[in-house]
Design a protein around this motif. Structure first.
Motif, PDB file in Angstrom:
ATOM      1  N   CYS A 243     165.531  38.608  23.003  1.00  0.00           N
ATOM      2  CA  CYS A 243     165.904  38.289  24.543  1.00  0.00           C
ATOM      3  C   CYS A 243     167.268  37.554  24.565  1.00  0.00           C
ATOM      4  CB  CYS A 243     165.037  37.580  25.255  1.00  0.00           C
ATOM      5  SG  CYS A 243     163.239  38.288  25.642  1.00  0.00           S
TER       6      CYS A 243
ATOM      7  N   ASN B  56     169.794  36.085  27.275  1.00  0.00           N
ATOM      8  CA  ASN B  56     170.271  35.749  28.865  1.00  0.00           C
ATOM      9  C   ASN B  56     168.943  36.036  29.579  1.00  0.00           C
ATOM     10  OD1 ASN B  56     172.774  34.666  28.343  1.00  0.00           O
ATOM     11  ND2 ASN B  56     173.756  36.509  28.710  1.00  0.00           N
ATOM     12  N   ARG B  57     167.676  35.850  28.899  1.00  0.00           N
ATOM     13  CA  ARG B  57     166.382  36.162  29.641  1.00  0.00           C
ATOM     14  C   ARG B  57     166.230  37.663  29.925  1.00  0.00           C
ATOM     15  NH1 ARG B  57     164.711  31.887  34.386  1.00  0.00           N
ATOM     16  NH2 ARG B  57     164.339  30.281  32.829  1.00  0.00           N
ATOM     17  N   ARG B  58     166.804  38.616  29.107  1.00  0.00           N
ATOM     18  CA  ARG B  58     166.768  39.845  29.294  1.00  0.00           C
ATOM     19  C   ARG B  58     166.401  40.573  27.873  1.00  0.00           C
ATOM     20  NH1 ARG B  58     169.597  42.284  34.001  1.00  0.00           N
ATOM     21  NH2 ARG B  58     170.334  40.664  35.197  1.00  0.00           N
ATOM     22  N   PRO B  59     165.352  41.394  27.876  1.00  0.00           N
ATOM     23  CA  PRO B  59     164.828  42.154  26.467  1.00  0.00           C
ATOM     24  C   PRO B  59     166.138  42.867  25.958  1.00  0.00           C
ATOM     25  CG  PRO B  59     163.692  43.003  28.453  1.00  0.00           C
ATOM     26  CD  PRO B  59     164.648  41.768  29.012  1.00  0.00           C
ATOM     27  N   LYS B  60     166.390  42.929  24.827  1.00  0.00           N
ATOM     28  CA  LYS B  60     167.354  43.741  24.063  1.00  0.00           C
ATOM     29  C   LYS B  60     166.534  44.380  23.012  1.00  0.00           C
ATOM     30  CE  LYS B  60     170.899  42.379  26.645  1.00  0.00           C
ATOM     31  NZ  LYS B  60     171.829  43.383  27.153  1.00  0.00           N
TER      32      LYS B  60
END
Length: 88
Positions: A55, A57-61
């Motif tokens: 993750c 910035n709180r986004r899954p990558k």
């Protein structure tokens, strides 16, 4: 389908041959030692790709690390750990 954990003693190439014999299209394995490190085994071709999930910035990558044989499992672990450190 439950994904079995990927361990150091597991032979990914033997598993690829087993998948080809069973006619399964694809199976994903996850590492117990390094959460987010995964191996996709394609049953029809026997190709094994290594990837990283984390993750940022709180986004899954997701990041494709490479194909086993062109990159070693230890090199993939190092790249995966550096991805997770950047995200921390």
């Amino acid at each position: 389908m439950c994904n079995p954990p990927l361990s150091l003693g597991a032979s990914l190439h033997a598993e690829a041959a087993r998948l080809q014999a069973l006619g399964l299209p694809q199976v994903e394995y996850s590492s117990k030692k390094d959460p987010g490190l995964k191996a996709d085994i394609y049953g029809y071709s026997g190709k094994i790709t290594l990837g990283s999930r984390y993750c940022l910035n709180r986004r899954p990558k997701k990041s494709r690390l490479g194909e086993l044989g062109l990159i070693s499992l230890e090199q993939a672990r190092q790249k995966h750990r550096s991805n997770r450190q950047l995200a921390a």
